[in-house]
Design a protein around this motif. Structure first.
Motif, mmCIF file in Angstrom:
data_model
loop_
_atom_site.group_PDB
_atom_site.id
_atom_site.type_symbol
_atom_site.label_atom_id
_atom_site.label_comp_id
_atom_site.label_asym_id
_atom_site.label_seq_id
_atom_site.Cartn_x
_atom_site.Cartn_y
_atom_site.Cartn_z
ATOM 1 N N ASP A 1 0.788 -1.218 0.000
ATOM 2 C CA ASP A 1 0.000 0.000 0.000
ATOM 3 C C ASP A 1 0.827 1.278 0.000
ATOM 4 O O ASP A 1 0.266 2.378 0.087
ATOM 5 C CB ASP A 1 -0.985 0.015 1.175
ATOM 6 C CG ASP A 1 -0.291 -0.132 2.521
ATOM 7 O OD1 ASP A 1 0.953 -0.119 2.556
ATOM 8 O OD2 ASP A 1 -1.012 -0.264 3.531
ATOM 9 N N THR A 2 2.144 1.173 -0.086
ATOM 10 C CA THR A 2 2.954 2.379 -0.255
ATOM 11 C C THR A 2 2.995 2.818 -1.716
ATOM 12 O O THR A 2 3.533 3.878 -2.023
ATOM 13 C CB THR A 2 4.394 2.149 0.228
ATOM 14 O OG1 THR A 2 4.995 1.117 -0.566
ATOM 15 C CG2 THR A 2 4.419 1.737 1.691
ATOM 16 N N CYS A 3 2.430 2.020 -2.630
ATOM 17 C CA CYS A 3 2.512 2.297 -4.059
ATOM 18 C C CYS A 3 1.221 2.956 -4.553
ATOM 19 O O CYS A 3 0.134 2.374 -4.445
ATOM 20 C CB CYS A 3 2.773 1.010 -4.838
ATOM 21 S SG CYS A 3 4.361 0.256 -4.437
ATOM 22 N N VAL A 4 1.361 4.161 -5.078
ATOM 23 C CA VAL A 4 0.232 4.907 -5.610
ATOM 24 C C VAL A 4 0.566 5.303 -7.049
ATOM 25 O O VAL A 4 1.622 5.885 -7.310
ATOM 26 C CB VAL A 4 -0.047 6.166 -4.769
ATOM 27 C CG1 VAL A 4 -1.192 6.966 -5.373
ATOM 28 C CG2 VAL A 4 -0.371 5.789 -3.328
ATOM 29 N N PHE A 5 -0.337 4.968 -7.966
ATOM 30 C CA PHE A 5 -0.181 5.330 -9.367
ATOM 31 C C PHE A 5 -1.284 6.333 -9.687
ATOM 32 O O PHE A 5 -2.461 5.980 -9.739
ATOM 33 C CB PHE A 5 -0.300 4.092 -10.252
ATOM 34 C CG PHE A 5 0.710 3.016 -9.954
ATOM 35 C CD1 PHE A 5 1.902 2.955 -10.661
ATOM 36 C CD2 PHE A 5 0.483 2.082 -8.959
ATOM 37 C CE1 PHE A 5 2.848 1.978 -10.379
ATOM 38 C CE2 PHE A 5 1.417 1.098 -8.679
ATOM 39 C CZ PHE A 5 2.604 1.042 -9.386
ATOM 40 N N GLU A 6 -0.930 7.595 -9.896
ATOM 41 C CA GLU A 6 -1.950 8.613 -10.079
ATOM 42 C C GLU A 6 -1.510 9.691 -11.066
ATOM 43 O O GLU A 6 -0.316 9.920 -11.280
ATOM 44 C CB GLU A 6 -2.321 9.258 -8.741
ATOM 45 C CG GLU A 6 -1.201 9.981 -8.049
ATOM 46 C CD GLU A 6 -1.617 10.587 -6.710
ATOM 47 O OE1 GLU A 6 -2.830 10.637 -6.441
ATOM 48 O OE2 GLU A 6 -0.726 11.029 -5.961
ATOM 49 N N GLU A 7 -2.525 10.321 -11.678
ATOM 50 C CA GLU A 7 -2.348 11.476 -12.565
ATOM 51 C C GLU A 7 -1.474 11.158 -13.778
ATOM 52 O O GLU A 7 -0.692 11.984 -14.231
ATOM 53 C CB GLU A 7 -1.754 12.663 -11.790
ATOM 54 C CG GLU A 7 -2.627 13.169 -10.656
ATOM 55 C CD GLU A 7 -3.904 13.855 -11.135
ATOM 56 O OE1 GLU A 7 -3.987 14.174 -12.335
ATOM 57 O OE2 GLU A 7 -4.808 14.055 -10.312
ATOM 58 N N ASN A 8 -1.627 9.954 -14.318
ATOM 59 C CA ASN A 8 -0.933 9.589 -15.552
ATOM 60 C C ASN A 8 -1.929 9.493 -16.695
ATOM 61 O O ASN A 8 -3.136 9.393 -16.490
ATOM 62 C CB ASN A 8 -0.237 8.231 -15.382
ATOM 63 C CG ASN A 8 0.763 8.239 -14.244
ATOM 64 O OD1 ASN A 8 1.810 8.855 -14.318
ATOM 65 N ND2 ASN A 8 0.423 7.550 -13.153
ATOM 66 N N GLU A 9 -1.404 9.511 -17.904
ATOM 67 C CA GLU A 9 -2.256 9.299 -19.078
ATOM 68 C C GLU A 9 -1.697 8.138 -19.893
ATOM 69 O O GLU A 9 -0.493 8.088 -20.180
ATOM 70 C CB GLU A 9 -2.337 10.553 -19.948
ATOM 71 C CG GLU A 9 -3.284 10.395 -21.133
ATOM 72 C CD GLU A 9 -3.690 11.716 -21.766
ATOM 73 O OE1 GLU A 9 -4.059 11.710 -22.945
ATOM 74 O OE2 GLU A 9 -3.642 12.755 -21.072
ATOM 75 N N PHE A 10 -2.584 7.199 -20.238
ATOM 76 C CA PHE A 10 -2.221 6.015 -21.006
ATOM 77 C C PHE A 10 -3.067 6.014 -22.280
ATOM 78 O O PHE A 10 -4.301 5.987 -22.197
ATOM 79 C CB PHE A 10 -2.513 4.737 -20.220
ATOM 80 C CG PHE A 10 -1.794 4.624 -18.899
ATOM 81 C CD1 PHE A 10 -0.625 3.902 -18.781
ATOM 82 C CD2 PHE A 10 -2.309 5.242 -17.759
ATOM 83 C CE1 PHE A 10 0.020 3.777 -17.562
ATOM 84 C CE2 PHE A 10 -1.673 5.125 -16.529
ATOM 85 C CZ PHE A 10 -0.504 4.398 -16.430
ATOM 86 N N GLY A 11 -2.428 6.023 -23.427
ATOM 87 C CA GLY A 11 -3.198 6.068 -24.661
ATOM 88 C C GLY A 11 -2.679 5.126 -25.729
ATOM 89 O O GLY A 11 -1.473 4.921 -25.862
ATOM 90 N N TYR A 12 -3.608 4.553 -26.460
ATOM 91 C CA TYR A 12 -3.309 3.746 -27.652
ATOM 92 C C TYR A 12 -2.391 2.571 -27.344
ATOM 93 O O TYR A 12 -1.471 2.261 -28.101
ATOM 94 C CB TYR A 12 -2.710 4.625 -28.746
ATOM 95 C CG TYR A 12 -3.663 5.666 -29.243
ATOM 96 C CD1 TYR A 12 -4.711 5.335 -30.105
ATOM 97 C CD2 TYR A 12 -3.547 6.990 -28.831
ATOM 98 C CE1 TYR A 12 -5.605 6.292 -30.547
ATOM 99 C CE2 TYR A 12 -4.433 7.958 -29.275
ATOM 100 C CZ TYR A 12 -5.468 7.605 -30.129
ATOM 101 O OH TYR A 12 -6.349 8.550 -30.552
ATOM 102 N N ARG A 13 -2.642 1.886 -26.216
ATOM 103 C CA ARG A 13 -1.876 0.681 -25.912
ATOM 104 C C ARG A 13 -2.465 -0.486 -26.687
ATOM 105 O O ARG A 13 -3.628 -0.799 -26.571
ATOM 106 C CB ARG A 13 -1.931 0.413 -24.404
ATOM 107 C CG ARG A 13 -1.542 -1.001 -23.950
ATOM 108 C CD ARG A 13 -0.244 -1.491 -24.515
ATOM 109 N NE ARG A 13 0.874 -0.614 -24.272
ATOM 110 C CZ ARG A 13 1.992 -0.648 -24.989
ATOM 111 N NH1 ARG A 13 2.099 -1.480 -26.012
ATOM 112 N NH2 ARG A 13 2.981 0.159 -24.706
#
Length: 242
Positions: A20-32
């Motif tokens: 729970d120390t890992c936070v993935f936020e405010e990214n953009e993922f496109g056209y994978r």
């Protein structure tokens, strides 16, 4: 892109046994997406093993062949994960196997967590939440998610800006012009590689050019509109050589 150019590598981020120390936020993922012998494949964020308590929040996913987020795991599934406030647009539409949906819940392995406050615009015939095996999502709480199955029209997306460039030659500033087909949209941009938000600099009115200094690596432009039901556009980007 021709199918023959893609063979391996179908995920932007794969996570294993994180906590729970890992936070993935405010990214953009496109056209994978890639083409494999078994058909098109590719999700953006894959919980491949058994992370516990990780947070995936306030990200922007669009146009992934497979799910934006895949909850997988093997013998033991992800536990107490939080998928919160993400925007998921047109994901899972090309996938002919497995994670055919905005968020894919793949294996009945006691995975658990909270899925809340996400905005999901699906393609017609593609579910917002795909359950691959019976009971694969039984350990999750779903709360306050906004879903459009692709035909309802309750979620609309601002058109992606169109960028054009002009330069006098190497080592000189690049003039970048931007236009958006959505009336009244505000264009915001960054020059540091980050995803634009509503606090980013405002593009000059009328699509006038912005002077980008030499050695700037990338420019991103995103369009916003305040009309009800309108979601911000995907980012348009340019890589500018020195």
């Amino acid at each position: 892109t021709p199918a023959r150019l893609f063979v391996y590598g179908t995920t932007d981020i794969i996570v294993g046994s994180l906590d729970d120390t890992c936070v993935f936020e405010e990214n953009e993922f496109g056209y994978r997406g890639e083409y494999q012998p078994g058909g098109p494949d590719g999700c953006a964020f894959d919980m491949e093993a058994n992370p516990t308590g990780i947070v995936v929040a306030n990200n922007y996913f669009h146009h992934s062949f497979g799910a934006a987020i895949m909850v997988f795991g093997h013998t033991v599934g992800p536990k107490l994960v939080q998928i919160l406030g993400n925007t998921i647009l047109w994901c899972g539409c090309n996938q002919s196997r497995g994670d055919h949906g905005g968020i894919g819940f793949m294996v009945n392995n006691n995975a658990s967590g909270l899925v809340a406050d996400n905005t999901v615009l699906a393609c017609p015939g593609t579910p917002a939440f795909y359950i691959n095996q019976p009971h694969a999502a039984d350990g999750f709480v779903f709360k306050n998610n906004t879903i459009d199955n692709g035909t309802q029209g309750t979620i609309r997306v601002v058109e992606t800006p169109v960028l054009t460039t002009k330069t006098a030659g190497p080592g000189t500033p690049t003039l970048v012009s931007a236009e958006c087909a959505t009336p009244g949209a505000d264009l915001r941009y960054t020059l540091d590689g980050s995803r634009p938000d509503r606090s980013s600099p405002l593009w000059p009115s009328g699509g006038a050019a912005v002077r980008v200094p030499p050695r700037t690596q990338v420019i991103f432009v995103k369009a916003f509109a305040d009309a009800a039901g309108l979601v911000e556009s995907p980012s348009a980007g340019l890589l500018i050589s020195a």
